[in-house]
Write an enzyme that holds these catalytic residues in place. Sequence first.
Site, PDB file in Angstrom:
ATOM      1  N   LYS A  82       4.986   1.532  -6.706  1.00  0.00           N
ATOM      2  CA  LYS A  82       5.841   2.269  -5.772  1.00  0.00           C
ATOM      3  C   LYS A  82       6.494   1.325  -4.757  1.00  0.00           C
ATOM      4  O   LYS A  82       7.702   1.380  -4.535  1.00  0.00           O
ATOM      5  CB  LYS A  82       5.046   3.358  -5.043  1.00  0.00           C
ATOM      6  CG  LYS A  82       4.482   4.414  -5.993  1.00  0.00           C
ATOM      7  CD  LYS A  82       3.688   5.474  -5.265  1.00  0.00           C
ATOM      8  CE  LYS A  82       2.460   4.942  -4.553  1.00  0.00           C
ATOM      9  NZ  LYS A  82       1.468   4.342  -5.456  1.00  0.00           N
ATOM     10  N   THR A  83       5.685   0.465  -4.135  1.00  0.00           N
ATOM     11  CA  THR A  83       6.232  -0.476  -3.154  1.00  0.00           C
ATOM     12  C   THR A  83       7.219  -1.422  -3.836  1.00  0.00           C
ATOM     13  O   THR A  83       8.312  -1.704  -3.319  1.00  0.00           O
ATOM     14  CB  THR A  83       5.088  -1.274  -2.488  1.00  0.00           C
ATOM     15  OG1 THR A  83       4.249  -0.358  -1.786  1.00  0.00           O
ATOM     16  CG2 THR A  83       5.627  -2.301  -1.511  1.00  0.00           C
ATOM     17  N   ASP A 127       5.884   4.330   3.498  1.00  0.00           N
ATOM     18  CA  ASP A 127       4.720   4.370   2.611  1.00  0.00           C
ATOM     19  C   ASP A 127       3.767   5.462   3.103  1.00  0.00           C
ATOM     20  O   ASP A 127       3.754   5.777   4.291  1.00  0.00           O
ATOM     21  CB  ASP A 127       4.019   3.000   2.655  1.00  0.00           C
ATOM     22  CG  ASP A 127       3.314   2.684   1.356  1.00  0.00           C
ATOM     23  OD1 ASP A 127       3.287   3.537   0.447  1.00  0.00           O
ATOM     24  OD2 ASP A 127       2.787   1.558   1.240  1.00  0.00           O
ATOM     25  N   THR A 176       0.723   8.764  -2.815  1.00  0.00           N
ATOM     26  CA  THR A 176      -0.217   8.885  -3.927  1.00  0.00           C
ATOM     27  C   THR A 176      -0.567  10.351  -4.147  1.00  0.00           C
ATOM     28  O   THR A 176      -1.216  10.697  -5.110  1.00  0.00           O
ATOM     29  CB  THR A 176      -1.513   8.099  -3.636  1.00  0.00           C
ATOM     30  OG1 THR A 176      -2.011   8.486  -2.350  1.00  0.00           O
ATOM     31  CG2 THR A 176      -1.267   6.605  -3.651  1.00  0.00           C
ATOM     32  N   ARG A 235      -1.540  -3.499 -11.026  1.00  0.00           N
ATOM     33  CA  ARG A 235      -2.279  -4.253 -10.002  1.00  0.00           C
ATOM     34  C   ARG A 235      -3.613  -4.752 -10.557  1.00  0.00           C
ATOM     35  O   ARG A 235      -4.000  -5.897 -10.308  1.00  0.00           O
ATOM     36  CB  ARG A 235      -2.528  -3.378  -8.772  1.00  0.00           C
ATOM     37  CG  ARG A 235      -3.468  -4.051  -7.744  1.00  0.00           C
ATOM     38  CD  ARG A 235      -3.641  -3.231  -6.493  1.00  0.00           C
ATOM     39  NE  ARG A 235      -2.427  -3.220  -5.704  1.00  0.00           N
ATOM     40  CZ  ARG A 235      -1.945  -2.156  -5.079  1.00  0.00           C
ATOM     41  NH1 ARG A 235      -2.597  -1.004  -5.156  1.00  0.00           N
ATOM     42  NH2 ARG A 235      -0.849  -2.229  -4.377  1.00  0.00           N
TER      43      ARG A 235
HETATM   44  N1  LIG Z   1       6.523  -2.048 -13.440  1.00  0.00           N
HETATM   45  C1  LIG Z   1       5.957  -3.184 -13.044  1.00  0.00           C
HETATM   46  N2  LIG Z   1       6.259  -4.339 -13.661  1.00  0.00           N
HETATM   47  C2  LIG Z   1       5.656  -5.482 -13.297  1.00  0.00           C
HETATM   48  N3  LIG Z   1       4.748  -5.584 -12.312  1.00  0.00           N
HETATM   49  C3  LIG Z   1       4.409  -4.478 -11.662  1.00  0.00           C
HETATM   50  C4  LIG Z   1       4.994  -3.222 -11.982  1.00  0.00           C
HETATM   51  N4  LIG Z   1       4.489  -2.295 -11.183  1.00  0.00           N
HETATM   52  C5  LIG Z   1       3.612  -2.922 -10.381  1.00  0.00           C
HETATM   53  N5  LIG Z   1       3.550  -4.235 -10.667  1.00  0.00           N
HETATM   54  C6  LIG Z   1       2.679  -5.223 -10.039  1.00  0.00           C
HETATM   55  O1  LIG Z   1       1.580  -4.539  -9.470  1.00  0.00           O
HETATM   56  C7  LIG Z   1       1.441  -4.866  -8.105  1.00  0.00           C
HETATM   57  C8  LIG Z   1       1.159  -3.590  -7.335  1.00  0.00           C
HETATM   58  O2  LIG Z   1       2.318  -2.800  -7.279  1.00  0.00           O
HETATM   59  P1  LIG Z   1       2.745  -2.019  -5.952  1.00  0.00           P
HETATM   60  O3  LIG Z   1       2.242  -2.722  -4.749  1.00  0.00           O
HETATM   61  O4  LIG Z   1       4.203  -1.786  -6.047  1.00  0.00           O
HETATM   62  O5  LIG Z   1       1.951  -0.662  -6.163  1.00  0.00           O
HETATM   63  P2  LIG Z   1       1.971   0.651  -5.260  1.00  0.00           P
HETATM   64  O6  LIG Z   1       2.277   1.782  -6.187  1.00  0.00           O
HETATM   65  O7  LIG Z   1       2.854   0.453  -4.100  1.00  0.00           O
HETATM   66  O8  LIG Z   1       0.451   0.759  -4.798  1.00  0.00           O
HETATM   67  P3  LIG Z   1      -0.139   1.470  -3.459  1.00  0.00           P
HETATM   68  O9  LIG Z   1      -0.167   2.949  -3.742  1.00  0.00           O
HETATM   69  O10 LIG Z   1      -1.539   0.908  -3.348  1.00  0.00           O
HETATM   70  O11 LIG Z   1       0.727   1.085  -2.322  1.00  0.00           O
HETATM   71  C9  LIG Z   1       2.736  -5.554  -7.685  1.00  0.00           C
HETATM   72  O12 LIG Z   1       2.491  -6.697  -6.951  1.00  0.00           O
HETATM   73  C10 LIG Z   1       3.412  -5.972  -8.976  1.00  0.00           C
HETATM   74  O13 LIG Z   1       3.210  -7.349  -9.178  1.00  0.00           O
HETATM   75 MG   LIG Z   2       2.439   0.344  -2.079  1.00  0.00          MG
END
Ligand SMILES: Nc1ncnc2c1ncn2[C@@H]1O[C@H](COP(=O)(O)OP(=O)(O)OP(=O)(O)O)[C@@H](O)[C@H]1O
Ligand SMILES: [Mg+2]
Length: 362
Positions: A82-83, A127, A176, A235
């Site tokens: 998401k981030t 977020d 989430t 992740r």
């Molecule tokens: N589609 C993708 N392709 C490649 N790498 C990804 C992808 N999605 C996530 N990642 C990797 O996974 C890591 C975690 O992703 P991210 O921080 O965007 O998750 P999030 O959904 O924001 O989690 P949270 O809910 O904990 O904030 C990122 O650093 C990235 O390297």
């Molecule tokens: Mg995030």
Amino acid sequence: MNWDDESAPETDGPYAAGDRLVGSLADGEDQAVEAALRPKDLDEFVGQERVREQLDLVLRAARQRGATADHVLLSGAPGLGKTTLSMIIAAEMGAPIRITSGPAIQHAGDLAAILSSLTEGEVLFLDEIHRMSRPAEEMLYMAMEDFRVDVIVGKGPGATAIPLELPPFTLVGATTRAGLLPPPLRDRFGFTGHMEFYAPAELQRVIHRSARLLDVEIEGEGAAEIAGRSRGTPRIANRLLRRVRDYAQVKADGVVTREIAAQALNVYEVDGRGLDRLDRAVLTALLGLFGGGPVGLSTLAVAVGEERETVEEVAEPFLVREGLLARTPRGRVATPAAWAHLGMVPPQQAAGGPGQQGLFGG
Ligand SMILES: Nc1ncnc2c1ncn2[C@@H]1O[C@H](COP(=O)(O)OP(=O)(O)OP(=O)(O)O)[C@@H](O)[C@H]1O
Ligand SMILES: [Mg+2]
């Protein structure tokens, strides 16, 4: 399955999510390296085909019109991107991004300060948007819809609302728990993308990409082995890759083969399906002590030596998702897949129940 409604977020119990190699929340080390591993544009972003294609259209259309993109809501379990995607949205729009979170906005005034300092076209990433305070939320409604906020000056009968015009901006909200968002807020997003868990083949692509960035030599089968243990979560895949890299470097010649990946993750007690020690302890108790259930959650927790909440919130969501455990009105029940995974035989089968043999493939 519906992640939002069926599983609670992981908590800070004895098995704090951050302490688990297969926990889905970001730990300190993740935060330090994630910036380097984040895909920078939509083409680099692996998987989530539907969300990616739809978002691509939204952003392209806005660019062609020379307009600010519609507000975007991204929902999905931790660690699914998401981030990452919010930063990609800003990059694709060639816009700066401001990052904040629901819990950081205590008062409507905090939000007003942020909103009034935005520049035209800027992306505001909010977020954990489901954790915003109520007054801030109401201010956000107006800001999203009319690009305007009313700033209240003074208190009591003498208080006055001073309208404040805002430049057009794009709000990207992440959550989430989409189910917890009030409908009026949800309705104000022009586009909602729900992130799904990743297929093993997609995780393999994530792992190969990260290996390249981290300068790790990895074979296809090595990536497949890590992908299979990553719980559908990029992740976790990146985290397991780092542990496997250490092992390959210390115990072998640095090349990640299937054998090396398997050996390394066995050392960390992450099994072939991504279950860790806690997950297996729950299943082992359910099968070994209670014949596969049904058994009440409290009894199961005592048998495992864990808090009820830990079993329910940390271990069970993944076991349910994997189809290894079912929550029924009469208690927790193991599925045939659970017996097969632990290499155990259900009691009625062990007694030689006719017609049941072969169901579990020995
Ligand atoms: N589609 C993708 N392709 C490649 N790498 C990804 C992808 N999605 C996530 N990642 C990797 O996974 C890591 C975690 O992703 P991210 O921080 O965007 O998750 P999030 O959904 O924001 O989690 P949270 O809910 O904990 O904030 C990122 O650093 C990235 O390297
Ligand atoms: Mg995030």
